[in-house]
Scaffold this motif. Structure first.
Motif, PDB file in Angstrom:
ATOM      1  N   THR A 195       0.810  -1.204   0.000  1.00 60.41           N
ATOM      2  CA  THR A 195       0.000   0.000   0.000  1.00 60.41           C
ATOM      3  C   THR A 195       0.846   1.259   0.000  1.00 60.41           C
ATOM      4  N   ALA A 196       2.038   1.200   0.579  1.00 59.57           N
ATOM      5  CA  ALA A 196       2.895   2.381   0.628  1.00 59.57           C
ATOM      6  C   ALA A 196       3.212   2.923  -0.756  1.00 59.57           C
ATOM      7  N   ALA A 197       3.270   2.077  -1.778  1.00 56.97           N
ATOM      8  CA  ALA A 197       3.571   2.535  -3.136  1.00 56.97           C
ATOM      9  C   ALA A 197       2.520   3.517  -3.617  1.00 56.97           C
ATOM     10  N   VAL A 198       1.287   3.274  -3.263  1.00 55.69           N
ATOM     11  CA  VAL A 198       0.223   4.123  -3.765  1.00 55.69           C
ATOM     12  C   VAL A 198       0.086   5.402  -2.963  1.00 55.69           C
ATOM     13  N   THR A 199       0.713   5.456  -1.794  1.00 52.40           N
ATOM     14  CA  THR A 199       0.638   6.666  -0.999  1.00 52.40           C
ATOM     15  C   THR A 199       1.940   7.459  -1.059  1.00 52.40           C
ATOM     16  N   ALA A 200       2.871   7.033  -1.918  1.00 52.76           N
ATOM     17  CA  ALA A 200       4.127   7.769  -2.069  1.00 52.76           C
ATOM     18  C   ALA A 200       3.802   9.192  -2.477  1.00 52.76           C
ATOM     19  N   PRO A 201       4.462  10.165  -1.878  1.00 54.15           N
ATOM     20  CA  PRO A 201       4.153  11.553  -2.234  1.00 54.15           C
ATOM     21  C   PRO A 201       4.451  11.835  -3.697  1.00 54.15           C
ATOM     22  N   ALA A 202       3.631  12.673  -4.312  1.00 50.80           N
ATOM     23  CA  ALA A 202       3.813  13.002  -5.724  1.00 50.80           C
ATOM     24  C   ALA A 202       5.205  13.571  -5.978  1.00 50.80           C
ATOM     25  N   SER A 203       5.765  14.273  -4.992  1.00 54.03           N
ATOM     26  CA  SER A 203       7.081  14.862  -5.171  1.00 54.03           C
ATOM     27  C   SER A 203       8.189  13.817  -5.205  1.00 54.03           C
ATOM     28  N   ALA A 204       7.880  12.585  -4.804  1.00 56.20           N
ATOM     29  CA  ALA A 204       8.900  11.532  -4.795  1.00 56.20           C
ATOM     30  C   ALA A 204       9.155  10.967  -6.182  1.00 56.20           C
ATOM     31  N   GLY A 205       8.244  11.177  -7.108  1.00 53.31           N
ATOM     32  CA  GLY A 205       8.403  10.646  -8.457  1.00 53.31           C
ATOM     33  C   GLY A 205       7.899  11.643  -9.479  1.00 53.31           C
TER      34      GLY A 205
END
Length: 178
Positions: free
Chosen positions: A2-12
């Motif tokens: 689930t953490a992949a989908v909550t990664a901040p937009a600024s991270a990628g």
């Protein structure tokens, strides 16, 4: 996962419509042959509006010695709004992707080359790369490409064998959003 989908937009870096029916978080590196082979199918999904594709730089430790230089070149290009042009140039650059080759592939896509060269060594690019690496480590990513799919049906990790086949990816997205 689930953490992949909550990664901040600024991270990628995101490509494709924000309201796409699925989001793919891709962890990869420009030196990885499998990442290069998978990219056209992933890009097609974003271009077709079937998925939002979020690229995260990640190189397994010791596996890709020049990955840092290529990723820094792309991140520095992002500061001039040229991330995707740099990304595509690096994906298409001849291998091996030595640091000089990465610079040569990206330089034509940035407006201010002197500023871009400074940004490659700057704290902002390093911080973005560290955030992406940390997100990958937190998810247990060990190899590239690693792709996490988010649809209304929930998150899932995609099979690397399907990543370079656009039709297989379209079918997987259809199953995931059902």
């Amino acid at each position: 996962m689930t953490a992949a989908v909550t990664a901040p937009a600024s991270a990628g870096h995101a490509l494709g419509p924000a309201d796409a029916p699925a989001t793919l978080h891709v962890f990869g590196t420009y030196e990885c042959l499998h990442c290069r082979l998978a990219w056209p199918a992933l890009r097609a999904l974003a271009d077709e509006g079937r998925a939002r594709v979020v690229w995260h730089h990640f190189a397994p430790p010791g596996a890709f010695p020049h990955a840092g230089a290529a990723s820094a070149a792309a991140e520095a290009a992002a500061e001039q709004g040229a991330f995707w042009a740099a990304h595509d140039a690096l994906m298409q650059a001849p291998a091996p992707l030595w640091p000089e080759a990465a610079v040569g592939a990206v330089a034509p896509h940035v407006g201010d080359v002197a500023r871009w060269r400074l940004a490659m060594q700057g704290d902002a690019a390093r911080a973005r790369l560290a955030a992406q690496r940390d997100a990958a480590v937190a998810l247990g990513v060990r190899g590239t490409p690693s792709v996490f799919l988010l649809t209304p049906a929930g998150p899932d990790r995609l099979d690397p064998a399907d990543l370079d086949d656009a039709d297989a990816l379209r079918a997987r997205l259809a199953r995931g959003s059902a």
